[in-house]
Design an enzyme around this catalytic site. Structure first.
Site, short mmCIF file in Angstrom:
data_model
loop_
_atom_site.label_atom_id
_atom_site.label_comp_id
_atom_site.label_asym_id
_atom_site.label_seq_id
_atom_site.Cartn_x
_atom_site.Cartn_y
_atom_site.Cartn_z
N THR A 29 0.91 -1.09 0.12
CA THR A 29 0.08 -0.06 -0.01
C THR A 29 0.95 1.27 0.03
O THR A 29 2.21 1.16 -0.12
CB THR A 29 -0.92 -0.09 1.13
OG1 THR A 29 -1.87 1.10 1.09
CG2 THR A 29 -0.36 0.32 2.52
N ASN A 30 0.19 2.33 -0.10
CA ASN A 30 0.96 3.70 -0.05
C ASN A 30 0.54 4.36 1.31
O ASN A 30 -0.70 4.13 1.76
CB ASN A 30 0.59 4.53 -1.23
CG ASN A 30 1.20 4.33 -2.61
OD1 ASN A 30 2.14 3.59 -2.40
ND2 ASN A 30 0.91 4.64 -3.58
N ARG A 31 1.12 5.47 1.47
CA ARG A 31 1.02 6.34 2.70
C ARG A 31 -0.08 7.19 2.30
O ARG A 31 0.27 8.00 1.52
CB ARG A 31 2.09 6.77 3.57
CG ARG A 31 2.94 5.91 4.15
CD ARG A 31 4.03 6.59 5.01
NE ARG A 31 3.81 7.63 5.55
CZ ARG A 31 4.83 8.21 6.44
NH1 ARG A 31 5.95 7.69 6.53
NH2 ARG A 31 4.43 9.36 6.96
N ALA A 95 -3.28 8.16 -3.81
CA ALA A 95 -2.00 7.72 -3.88
C ALA A 95 -2.04 6.15 -4.22
O ALA A 95 -2.30 5.32 -3.47
CB ALA A 95 -1.31 7.93 -2.37
#
Ligand code: C5P
Length: 218
Positions: A29-31, A95
């Site tokens: 995942t992304n932040r 994101a």
């Protein structure tokens, strides 16, 4: 109508991270807290727009009057975004993970004496680029975000032409942005660039929504 200049206009907002599964219990995942995107969805709705918010997993609840579509992966976000077209304006704040795991395991991958598993990745679709190049359904205004830690304006300008969008909101993420309520952005258009003072994400959202309203009601 003065207070609701976007009445009758449709908006697509993407927000949050995407989650790309590795197996049933793990993922990439992304932040992203989703705060800036949710604030933009709320600000557009406040100006009267009919807003669809396509959101990856976040801890936030949908702003009042906004239609939220929950997705997990980039592929789902891509499909949900394309099926929301036509819209007048698209604001792509998500994101999105650049890659997904090619061969998602159907069962939990076990630790094995042979060592850690190798993950093979493939590229995800670029949703901003797809929306920007949608033929008859291209929104009148397509806005992307660029989170950079250096060379903000040059990077954002390159992104503007590469993705074919109309504006880029450049985001200096070298300090205190993730999960925080404040944001320092530069708005890059074909015509120029303007750095906005550091302000809350809600204030950035209201200012952006006002600019969008000016442009769409021209
Ligand atoms: O290329 P980069 O990820 O830095 O571009 C950021 C912009 O592109 C953001 O507006 C983001 O929402 C959008 N994007 C997208 N789909 C992707 C990657 C980025 O819509 N697969």
């Amino acid at each position: 109508a003065a207070g609701r200049p976007l009445k009758g206009k449709r908006a697509l907002v993407t927000a949050g991270p995407t989650f790309e599964p590795i197996d049933p219990v793990r993922g990439l995942t992304n932040r992203s807290s989703g705060k800036q995107g949710y604030a933009i969805a709320a600000a557009l709705a406040d100006l009267g727009a009919e807003v669809t918010l396509v959101s990856g997993p976040t801890a936030l609840s949908a702003p009042p009057g906004v239609t939220r579509v929950d997705v997990e992966t980039a592929a789902e976000m891509h499909a949900a975004s394309m099926s929301t077209l036509p819209v007048d304006v698209a604001v792509m704040t998500a994101a999105v993970a650049d890659w997904r795991v090619d061969d998602v395991a159907s069962g939990k991958i076990k630790k094995a004496p042979g060592g850690p598993p190798m993950l093979s990745l493939i590229e995800n679709p670029d949703i901003l680029a797809s929306v920007s190049s949608a033929k008859s359904k291209r929104p009148r205004l397509v806005i992307g975000f660029a989170a950079e830690t250096s060379d903000l304006e040059a990077q954002a300008r390159a992104k503007l032409s590469r993705k074919g969008c109309d504006w880029i909101v450049g985001n200096d993420v070298s300090d205190e942005v993730f999960g925080s309520d404040g944001n320092a952005v530069t708005l890059i258009t074909r015509g120029g660039a303007k750095a906005w003072p550091r302000q809350s994400k809600a204030a950035v959202a209201r200012a952006l929504a006002a600019r969008i309203a000016e442009t769409l009601t021209d």
